[in-house]
Design an enzyme around this catalytic site. Structure first.
Site, mmCIF file in Angstrom:
data_model
loop_
_atom_site.group_PDB
_atom_site.id
_atom_site.type_symbol
_atom_site.label_atom_id
_atom_site.label_comp_id
_atom_site.label_asym_id
_atom_site.label_seq_id
_atom_site.Cartn_x
_atom_site.Cartn_y
_atom_site.Cartn_z
ATOM 1 N N ARG A 34 0.840 -1.120 0.065
ATOM 2 C CA ARG A 34 -0.059 -0.058 0.052
ATOM 3 C C ARG A 34 0.700 1.169 -0.141
ATOM 4 N NH1 ARG A 34 -5.360 -1.669 -0.089
ATOM 5 N NH2 ARG A 34 -5.758 -3.629 0.872
ATOM 6 N N GLU A 105 8.945 10.112 -8.588
ATOM 7 C CA GLU A 105 9.787 10.319 -7.406
ATOM 8 C C GLU A 105 10.640 9.206 -7.195
ATOM 9 O OE1 GLU A 105 6.877 10.852 -4.063
ATOM 10 O OE2 GLU A 105 5.829 12.554 -5.099
ATOM 11 N N HIS A 110 7.536 1.175 -10.727
ATOM 12 C CA HIS A 110 6.323 0.838 -10.135
ATOM 13 C C HIS A 110 5.073 1.221 -10.811
ATOM 14 C CE1 HIS A 110 7.769 4.847 -8.822
ATOM 15 N NE2 HIS A 110 6.498 5.072 -8.787
ATOM 16 N N MET A 111 4.120 0.542 -10.406
ATOM 17 C CA MET A 111 2.640 0.702 -11.247
ATOM 18 C C MET A 111 1.919 0.912 -9.915
ATOM 19 S SD MET A 111 0.745 0.486 -14.001
ATOM 20 C CE MET A 111 1.339 -1.045 -15.033
ATOM 21 N N HIS A 112 1.261 2.014 -10.280
ATOM 22 C CA HIS A 112 0.082 2.639 -9.250
ATOM 23 C C HIS A 112 -1.019 1.763 -9.426
ATOM 24 C CE1 HIS A 112 2.290 6.265 -7.321
ATOM 25 N NE2 HIS A 112 2.864 6.002 -8.409
HETATM 26 P P1 AMP Z 1 5.811 8.140 -8.252
HETATM 27 O O1 AMP Z 1 5.661 9.657 -8.084
HETATM 28 O O2 AMP Z 1 5.100 7.581 -9.382
HETATM 29 O O3 AMP Z 1 7.569 7.776 -8.113
HETATM 30 O O4 AMP Z 1 5.170 7.462 -6.946
HETATM 31 C C1 AMP Z 1 5.891 7.214 -5.705
HETATM 32 C C2 AMP Z 1 5.037 6.878 -4.795
HETATM 33 O O5 AMP Z 1 5.437 6.055 -3.603
HETATM 34 C C3 AMP Z 1 4.350 8.140 -4.044
HETATM 35 O O6 AMP Z 1 2.736 7.853 -4.197
HETATM 36 C C4 AMP Z 1 4.698 7.794 -2.721
HETATM 37 O O7 AMP Z 1 3.478 8.017 -1.568
HETATM 38 C C5 AMP Z 1 4.850 6.496 -2.623
HETATM 39 N N1 AMP Z 1 5.941 5.993 -1.459
HETATM 40 C C6 AMP Z 1 7.177 6.730 -1.147
HETATM 41 N N2 AMP Z 1 7.636 5.963 -0.160
HETATM 42 C C7 AMP Z 1 6.767 4.932 0.217
HETATM 43 C C8 AMP Z 1 6.996 4.020 1.246
HETATM 44 N N3 AMP Z 1 7.968 3.837 2.131
HETATM 45 N N4 AMP Z 1 5.868 2.996 1.408
HETATM 46 C C9 AMP Z 1 4.969 3.071 0.491
HETATM 47 N N5 AMP Z 1 4.879 4.128 -0.466
HETATM 48 C C10 AMP Z 1 5.793 4.961 -0.609
#
Ligand code: AMP
Length: 125
Positions: A34, A105, A110-112
Site C-alpha cells: 500500500r 519520485e 512501479h505501477m500505481h
Molecule cells: P511516483 O511519483 O510515481 O514515483 O510515486 C512514488 C510513490 O511512492 C508515491 O505515491 C509515494 O507516496 C510512495 N511512497 C514513497 N515512499 C513509500 C513507502 N516507504 N512506502 C509506500 N509508499 C511509498
C-alpha cells in the site's frame, strides 16, 4: 538503453527489508504494497523485485518470467481488490510514472493501482 539503477532508492530498501511496508501480495519476482500517502481509497504500488528504473526499462530488459509474473500479479490484485471491471468492479487507473516529466519520485519501476472512487479526468491540465 542506458539506465543507471540507484540501489539507495526507497523501494530498493523495502525489497532488502531495511524499512517496513504494508504488503498485499508477493511472488517470486513481484511485490505489491500500500502507498504510504494514498491518493484514493485503494492505492497499491506493484514493483518488480529486479533493478529496473522505469516501465520502459522493465518492458525492454526484464525476462519473460519477470514480465509475466508482474502482469499476472497486477491482474490478480485488481480482482482481489474488487476493482476489475470484468469481475464486477467499478474500475481502476494504472499509472507508471517514468522519468522527469511524469514527476516520478522513486527511481524503481512501479505501477500505481488507484481505485475506490471516481478518479476524474486522466490529467489536470
Ligand atoms: P511516483 O511519483 O510515481 O514515483 O510515486 C512514488 C510513490 O511512492 C508515491 O505515491 C509515494 O507516496 C510512495 N511512497 C514513497 N515512499 C513509500 C513507502 N516507504 N512506502 C509506500 N509508499 C511509498
Amino acid at each position: 538503453m542506458a539506465y543507471d539503477y540507484d540501489d539507495t532508492n526507497i523501494f530498493a530498501r523495502i525489497l532488502r527489508g531495511e524499512i517496513p511496508n504494508d504488503t498485499v501480495a508477493e511472488t517470486e519476482h513481484t511485490l505489491a504494497f500500500r502507498d504510504i500517502r494514498p491518493q484514493a481509497p485503494v492505492h497499491v504500488l506493484v514493483i518488480p523485485k529486479g533493478a529496473y528504473v522505469t516501465y520502459d526499462h522493465f518492458a525492454a530488459e526484464a525476462s519473460e518470467a519477470e514480465i509475466i509474473d508482474f502482469t499476472r500479479t497486477v491482474a490478480r490484485l485488481c480482482n482481489e481488490l474488487g476493482v476489475a471491471p470484468g469481475e464486477g468492479g467499478a474500475g481502476c487507473r494504472l499509472i507508471a510514472n517514468s522519468g522527469p516529466h511524469s514527476h516520478q519520485e522513486v527511481p524503481h519501476m512501479h505501477m500505481h493501482i488507484l481505485a475506490g472512487k471516481p478518479l476524474g479526468p486522466m490529467l489536470a491540465v
